[in-house]
Design a protein around this motif. Sequence first.
Motif, PDB file in Angstrom:
ATOM      1  N   GLN A  33       0.861  -1.183   0.000  1.00  0.00           N
ATOM      2  CA  GLN A  33       0.000   0.000   0.000  1.00  0.00           C
ATOM      3  C   GLN A  33       0.896   1.231   0.000  1.00  0.00           C
ATOM      4  OE1 GLN A  33      -3.416  -0.158  -0.186  1.00  0.00           O
ATOM      5  NE2 GLN A  33      -2.974  -2.324  -0.500  1.00  0.00           N
ATOM      6  N   ARG A  34       0.749   2.054  -1.016  1.00  0.00           N
ATOM      7  CA  ARG A  34       1.527   3.282  -1.131  1.00  0.00           C
ATOM      8  C   ARG A  34       0.570   4.463  -1.190  1.00  0.00           C
ATOM      9  NH1 ARG A  34       3.927   0.008  -5.317  1.00  0.00           N
ATOM     10  NH2 ARG A  34       6.021  -0.653  -4.732  1.00  0.00           N
ATOM     11  N   THR A  35       1.103   5.635  -0.948  1.00  0.00           N
ATOM     12  CA  THR A  35       0.291   6.836  -1.159  1.00  0.00           C
ATOM     13  C   THR A  35       0.061   6.962  -2.665  1.00  0.00           C
ATOM     14  OG1 THR A  35       2.186   8.304  -1.436  1.00  0.00           O
ATOM     15  CG2 THR A  35       1.374   7.973   0.829  1.00  0.00           C
ATOM     16  N   ALA A  36      -0.955   7.724  -3.031  1.00  0.00           N
ATOM     17  CA  ALA A  36      -1.264   7.895  -4.457  1.00  0.00           C
ATOM     18  C   ALA A  36      -0.063   8.482  -5.198  1.00  0.00           C
ATOM     19  CB  ALA A  36      -2.489   8.786  -4.626  1.00  0.00           C
ATOM     20  N   GLU A  37       0.618   9.407  -4.578  1.00  0.00           N
ATOM     21  CA  GLU A  37       1.786  10.032  -5.201  1.00  0.00           C
ATOM     22  C   GLU A  37       2.917   9.023  -5.397  1.00  0.00           C
ATOM     23  OE1 GLU A  37       5.029  13.264  -3.795  1.00  0.00           O
ATOM     24  OE2 GLU A  37       2.927  13.893  -3.621  1.00  0.00           O
ATOM     25  N   ASP A  38       3.182   8.222  -4.363  1.00  0.00           N
ATOM     26  CA  ASP A  38       4.235   7.206  -4.468  1.00  0.00           C
ATOM     27  C   ASP A  38       3.885   6.168  -5.528  1.00  0.00           C
ATOM     28  OD1 ASP A  38       5.722   8.461  -2.530  1.00  0.00           O
ATOM     29  OD2 ASP A  38       5.107   7.102  -0.908  1.00  0.00           O
ATOM     30  N   GLN A  39       2.606   5.750  -5.582  1.00  0.00           N
ATOM     31  CA  GLN A  39       2.198   4.752  -6.571  1.00  0.00           C
ATOM     32  C   GLN A  39       2.314   5.314  -7.987  1.00  0.00           C
ATOM     33  OE1 GLN A  39       1.484   1.428  -5.934  1.00  0.00           O
ATOM     34  NE2 GLN A  39       1.593   1.251  -8.152  1.00  0.00           N
ATOM     35  N   ARG A  40       1.998   6.605  -8.151  1.00  0.00           N
ATOM     36  CA  ARG A  40       2.141   7.247  -9.462  1.00  0.00           C
ATOM     37  C   ARG A  40       3.608   7.225  -9.907  1.00  0.00           C
ATOM     38  NH1 ARG A  40      -1.852  10.570  -8.395  1.00  0.00           N
ATOM     39  NH2 ARG A  40      -0.577  12.004  -7.194  1.00  0.00           N
ATOM     40  N   ALA A  41       4.508   7.477  -8.971  1.00  0.00           N
ATOM     41  CA  ALA A  41       5.940   7.454  -9.294  1.00  0.00           C
ATOM     42  C   ALA A  41       6.383   6.044  -9.692  1.00  0.00           C
ATOM     43  CB  ALA A  41       6.754   7.951  -8.100  1.00  0.00           C
ATOM     44  N   VAL A  42       5.879   5.042  -8.977  1.00  0.00           N
ATOM     45  CA  VAL A  42       6.207   3.652  -9.317  1.00  0.00           C
ATOM     46  C   VAL A  42       5.637   3.312 -10.687  1.00  0.00           C
ATOM     47  CG1 VAL A  42       5.737   1.240  -8.701  1.00  0.00           C
ATOM     48  CG2 VAL A  42       6.463   2.857  -6.937  1.00  0.00           C
ATOM     49  N   ASP A  43       4.401   3.730 -10.957  1.00  0.00           N
ATOM     50  CA  ASP A  43       3.774   3.450 -12.250  1.00  0.00           C
ATOM     51  C   ASP A  43       4.556   4.088 -13.400  1.00  0.00           C
ATOM     52  OD1 ASP A  43       1.830   1.967 -10.990  1.00  0.00           O
ATOM     53  OD2 ASP A  43       0.301   3.546 -11.073  1.00  0.00           O
ATOM     54  N   GLU A  44       5.104   5.275 -13.164  1.00  0.00           N
ATOM     55  CA  GLU A  44       5.944   5.904 -14.192  1.00  0.00           C
ATOM     56  C   GLU A  44       7.189   5.065 -14.451  1.00  0.00           C
ATOM     57  OE1 GLU A  44       6.894   9.996 -13.386  1.00  0.00           O
ATOM     58  OE2 GLU A  44       4.778  10.499 -13.044  1.00  0.00           O
ATOM     59  N   GLY A  45       7.758   4.505 -13.390  1.00  0.00           N
ATOM     60  CA  GLY A  45       8.942   3.656 -13.539  1.00  0.00           C
ATOM     61  C   GLY A  45       8.651   2.351 -14.241  1.00  0.00           C
ATOM     62  N   THR A  46       7.453   1.811 -14.035  1.00  0.00           N
ATOM     63  CA  THR A  46       7.107   0.543 -14.684  1.00  0.00           C
ATOM     64  C   THR A  46       6.608   0.744 -16.103  1.00  0.00           C
ATOM     65  OG1 THR A  46       4.853   0.551 -13.792  1.00  0.00           O
ATOM     66  CG2 THR A  46       6.549  -0.603 -12.503  1.00  0.00           C
ATOM     67  N   GLY A  47       6.369   1.983 -16.502  1.00  0.00           N
ATOM     68  CA  GLY A  47       5.910   2.251 -17.862  1.00  0.00           C
ATOM     69  C   GLY A  47       6.921   1.854 -18.927  1.00  0.00           C
ATOM     70  N   TRP A  48       8.159   1.672 -18.542  1.00  0.00           N
ATOM     71  CA  TRP A  48       9.224   1.295 -19.465  1.00  0.00           C
ATOM     72  C   TRP A  48       9.439  -0.216 -19.504  1.00  0.00           C
ATOM     73  CZ3 TRP A  48      11.074   5.189 -22.350  1.00  0.00           C
ATOM     74  CH2 TRP A  48      10.878   6.479 -21.883  1.00  0.00           C
ATOM     75  N   LEU A  49       8.615  -0.955 -18.749  1.00  0.00           N
ATOM     76  CA  LEU A  49       8.812  -2.406 -18.628  1.00  0.00           C
ATOM     77  C   LEU A  49       7.693  -3.186 -19.305  1.00  0.00           C
ATOM     78  CD1 LEU A  49       9.680  -2.537 -14.805  1.00  0.00           C
ATOM     79  CD2 LEU A  49      11.264  -2.308 -16.733  1.00  0.00           C
ATOM     80  N   ALA A  50       8.031  -4.377 -19.782  1.00  0.00           N
ATOM     81  CA  ALA A  50       7.039  -5.316 -20.304  1.00  0.00           C
ATOM     82  C   ALA A  50       7.537  -6.724 -19.987  1.00  0.00           C
ATOM     83  CB  ALA A  50       6.851  -5.152 -21.807  1.00  0.00           C
ATOM     84  N   LEU A  51       6.644  -7.555 -19.468  1.00  0.00           N
ATOM     85  CA  LEU A  51       7.001  -8.935 -19.147  1.00  0.00           C
ATOM     86  C   LEU A  51       6.415  -9.864 -20.202  1.00  0.00           C
ATOM     87  CD1 LEU A  51       8.322 -10.876 -17.048  1.00  0.00           C
ATOM     88  CD2 LEU A  51       6.008 -11.203 -16.145  1.00  0.00           C
ATOM     89  N   TYR A  52       7.297 -10.551 -20.911  1.00  0.00           N
ATOM     90  CA  TYR A  52       6.877 -11.595 -21.843  1.00  0.00           C
ATOM     91  C   TYR A  52       6.738 -12.867 -21.031  1.00  0.00           C
ATOM     92  CZ  TYR A  52       7.837  -8.455 -25.701  1.00  0.00           C
ATOM     93  OH  TYR A  52       7.796  -7.398 -26.578  1.00  0.00           O
TER      94      TYR A  52
END
Length: 131
Positions: A33-52
């Motif tokens: 559980q993260r704050t909305a701001e922290d989760q947004r930052a994590v989501d930005e970091g995962t935007g460059w990832l893709a799992l095959y």
Amino acid sequence: MRFLIRIFFRTLRRVLTPFMIAGYHLSRPRGIQRTAEDQRAVDEGTGWLALYHFPACPFCIKVRRVMDRLSLNVELRNALQPGEHRQTLEREGGRIKVPCLRIAAEDGRVQWLYESDDIIAYLEERFGSSG
């Protein structure tokens, strides 16, 4: 003999696949559980990832569990069936082997990370509870 062995394992895989997928969905871990701001930052970091992945691959399930636990929104690309994702994995990643994490950098470089333990270590280091 080789033909019989191949048939045996294909049949076994077809029988076990629904149970493995159901088991994954029934036992998904609760995410961080993260704050909305922290989760947004994590989501930005995962935007460059893709799992095959393959949906019933035990090693892929292991990686997806860690992604669930870390509350990561990584794009999942099913490479089981012939198609765009499978072709991309083979053409750009070099081989059809899952799980494989595609890590794109802002400068356009792409890294292909194979092996579930290496993928998990990368995700833990980058997005773990301290990140």
